[in-house]
Design a protein around this motif. Structure first.
Motif, PDB file in Angstrom:
ATOM      1  N   ARG A 154       0.926  -1.205  -0.073  1.00  0.00           N
ATOM      2  CA  ARG A 154       0.173  -0.081   0.020  1.00  0.00           C
ATOM      3  C   ARG A 154       0.809   1.356  -0.075  1.00  0.00           C
ATOM      4  O   ARG A 154       0.541   2.244  -0.822  1.00  0.00           O
ATOM      5  CB  ARG A 154      -0.993  -0.008   1.231  1.00  0.00           C
ATOM      6  N   ALA A 155       2.018   1.207   0.477  1.00  0.00           N
ATOM      7  CA  ALA A 155       2.784   2.312   0.718  1.00  0.00           C
ATOM      8  C   ALA A 155       3.340   2.649  -0.820  1.00  0.00           C
ATOM      9  O   ALA A 155       3.688   3.878  -1.103  1.00  0.00           O
ATOM     10  CB  ALA A 155       4.169   2.007   1.621  1.00  0.00           C
ATOM     11  N   GLY A 156       3.479   1.693  -1.677  1.00  0.00           N
ATOM     12  CA  GLY A 156       4.060   1.814  -3.041  1.00  0.00           C
ATOM     13  C   GLY A 156       2.939   1.860  -3.964  1.00  0.00           C
ATOM     14  O   GLY A 156       3.157   1.197  -5.336  1.00  0.00           O
ATOM     15  N   ALA A 157       1.846   2.351  -3.734  1.00  0.00           N
ATOM     16  CA  ALA A 157       0.562   2.659  -4.540  1.00  0.00           C
ATOM     17  C   ALA A 157      -0.079   3.769  -4.288  1.00  0.00           C
ATOM     18  O   ALA A 157       0.240   4.510  -3.499  1.00  0.00           O
ATOM     19  CB  ALA A 157      -0.347   1.287  -4.384  1.00  0.00           C
ATOM     20  N   ILE A 158      -1.146   4.122  -4.982  1.00  0.00           N
ATOM     21  CA  ILE A 158      -1.914   5.045  -4.959  1.00  0.00           C
ATOM     22  C   ILE A 158      -3.434   4.668  -5.202  1.00  0.00           C
ATOM     23  O   ILE A 158      -3.575   3.747  -5.957  1.00  0.00           O
ATOM     24  CB  ILE A 158      -1.597   6.241  -5.708  1.00  0.00           C
ATOM     25  N   ASP A 159      -4.366   5.618  -4.613  1.00  0.00           N
ATOM     26  CA  ASP A 159      -5.972   5.192  -4.821  1.00  0.00           C
ATOM     27  C   ASP A 159      -6.333   5.492  -6.261  1.00  0.00           C
ATOM     28  O   ASP A 159      -7.214   6.239  -6.339  1.00  0.00           O
ATOM     29  CB  ASP A 159      -6.793   5.797  -3.881  1.00  0.00           C
ATOM     30  N   ILE A 160      -6.152   4.604  -7.188  1.00  0.00           N
ATOM     31  CA  ILE A 160      -6.583   4.790  -8.532  1.00  0.00           C
ATOM     32  C   ILE A 160      -6.604   3.255  -8.983  1.00  0.00           C
ATOM     33  O   ILE A 160      -5.618   2.552  -9.019  1.00  0.00           O
ATOM     34  CB  ILE A 160      -5.751   5.581  -9.344  1.00  0.00           C
ATOM     35  N   SER A 161      -7.589   2.832  -9.943  1.00  0.00           N
ATOM     36  CA  SER A 161      -7.532   1.595 -10.564  1.00  0.00           C
ATOM     37  C   SER A 161      -6.579   1.467 -11.559  1.00  0.00           C
ATOM     38  O   SER A 161      -6.061   2.611 -12.181  1.00  0.00           O
ATOM     39  CB  SER A 161      -9.019   1.621 -11.189  1.00  0.00           C
ATOM     40  N   PRO A 162      -5.966   0.506 -12.312  1.00  0.00           N
ATOM     41  CA  PRO A 162      -5.078   0.475 -13.279  1.00  0.00           C
ATOM     42  C   PRO A 162      -5.558   0.876 -14.461  1.00  0.00           C
ATOM     43  O   PRO A 162      -4.993   1.410 -15.422  1.00  0.00           O
ATOM     44  CB  PRO A 162      -4.874  -1.183 -13.151  1.00  0.00           C
ATOM     45  N   ASP A 163      -7.006   0.570 -14.864  1.00  0.00           N
ATOM     46  CA  ASP A 163      -7.566   1.062 -15.940  1.00  0.00           C
ATOM     47  C   ASP A 163      -7.451   2.552 -15.970  1.00  0.00           C
ATOM     48  O   ASP A 163      -7.310   3.198 -16.995  1.00  0.00           O
ATOM     49  CB  ASP A 163      -9.073   0.685 -16.078  1.00  0.00           C
TER      50      ASP A 163
END
Length: 279
Positions: free
Chosen positions: A169-178
């Protein structure tokens, strides 16, 4: 700072897909959607909106939680009052399914409402497009809104979702892959620029999150990362809110330079101006 009188801001409502929310506006010119951080549209968020309006844009503030203008600083509002207000705003977010706090690979449902608001404000205000600033838990909303070609100037100020409770989760952001793929194509084909702001020591916005955005968006992601020592020492919390609570609004200060970078993005992308050197 005490409670802020919202005189000078017009107030209305906007409805989309059955959801109606209050909206504050100030200024004229192309719209910039300003999404507040927890606990809501504080006096310092309103002050930022005033700076956006003074730059020649219409500052548009949807009321997603909290009470517009209410002071949340324990030094002025009192520790007990500030704590109760913060808890109340957090509760509003936690119990509403449209906000996604932990999940990776998806965005919050409220983004669809925000995209519709941006489209309506573009029609209302005119100009080449719309800007958007998200702060803290709304930070990633500005990125997800950029799937719409009308969004020309997305700003992610201390984007804090998903909560960095695990390495993934630290290496992500709240958006879908599409949706991220759409934004990436816009960066490649249209020259879209995504601006991100954070303090280096901010545990809510780990460095891995910005590293992820650099990998996904390449040079289109412009990161402004500040030393913690640049934060306003009078703020109640550790360095976090670059444009509001931890801003030192004086020439030459790193946070002021970050603010000027944001305003220059709006001037360039929305007003067609060539920004002058500031400091």
């Amino acid at each position: 700072m005490t409670d802020h009188d919202v005189t000078g801001f017009t107030q209305s409502t906007f409805t989309h897909d059955g959801a109606t929310r209050r909206v504050l506006r100030r200024g004229t010119g192309p719209a910039v959607i300003i999404m507040a951080e927890i606990p809501g549209i504080t006096p310092k968020v309103l002050r930022f909106a005033e700076r956006v309006a003074a730059a020649g844009c219409t500052a548009v503030l949807p009321v997603l939680f909290g009470t517009p203008g209410r002071d949340a600083n324990p030094a002025t509002a009192g520790r007990a009052n500030a704590g109760r207000y913060l808890a109340s705003s957090l509760w509003q977010v936690c119990v509403r399914r449209e906000f996604t706090l932990l999940a990776t690979g998806r965005g919050s449902d409220v983004v669809r409402w925000l995209r519709a608001l941006a489209a309506a404000e573009h029609e209302r205000c005119g100009g080449p497009g719309v800007g958007a600033v998200g702060m803290c838990l709304t930070g990633g909303f500005a990125l997800a809104m950029a799937t719409d070609e009308r969004l020309l100037a997305p700003v992610l100020s201390q984007p804090s979702l998903p909560l960095a409770v695990t390495a993934s989760r630290a290496g992500a952001i709240d958006i879908s892959p599409d949706d991220l793929a759409v934004v990436r194509r816009r960066c490649e084909r249209e020259g879209l620029q995504v601006l991100g702001l954070r303090f280096r020591g901010d545990r809510l916005v780990p460095g891995d999150r910005f590293a992820y955005l650099r990998r996904e968006l390449g040079e289109a992601f412009v990161a402004v990362e500040l030393d913690d020592s640049a934060a306003n020492p009078e703020a109640a919390l550790p360095p976090h809110s670059v444009l509001t609570e931890h801003l030192v609004d004086a020439p030459g200060q790193p946070t002021r330079q970050a603010l000027d970078t944001v305003l220059d993005l709006f001037r360039t992308r929305l007003l067609g101006e060539v920004p002058e050197a500031t400091g």
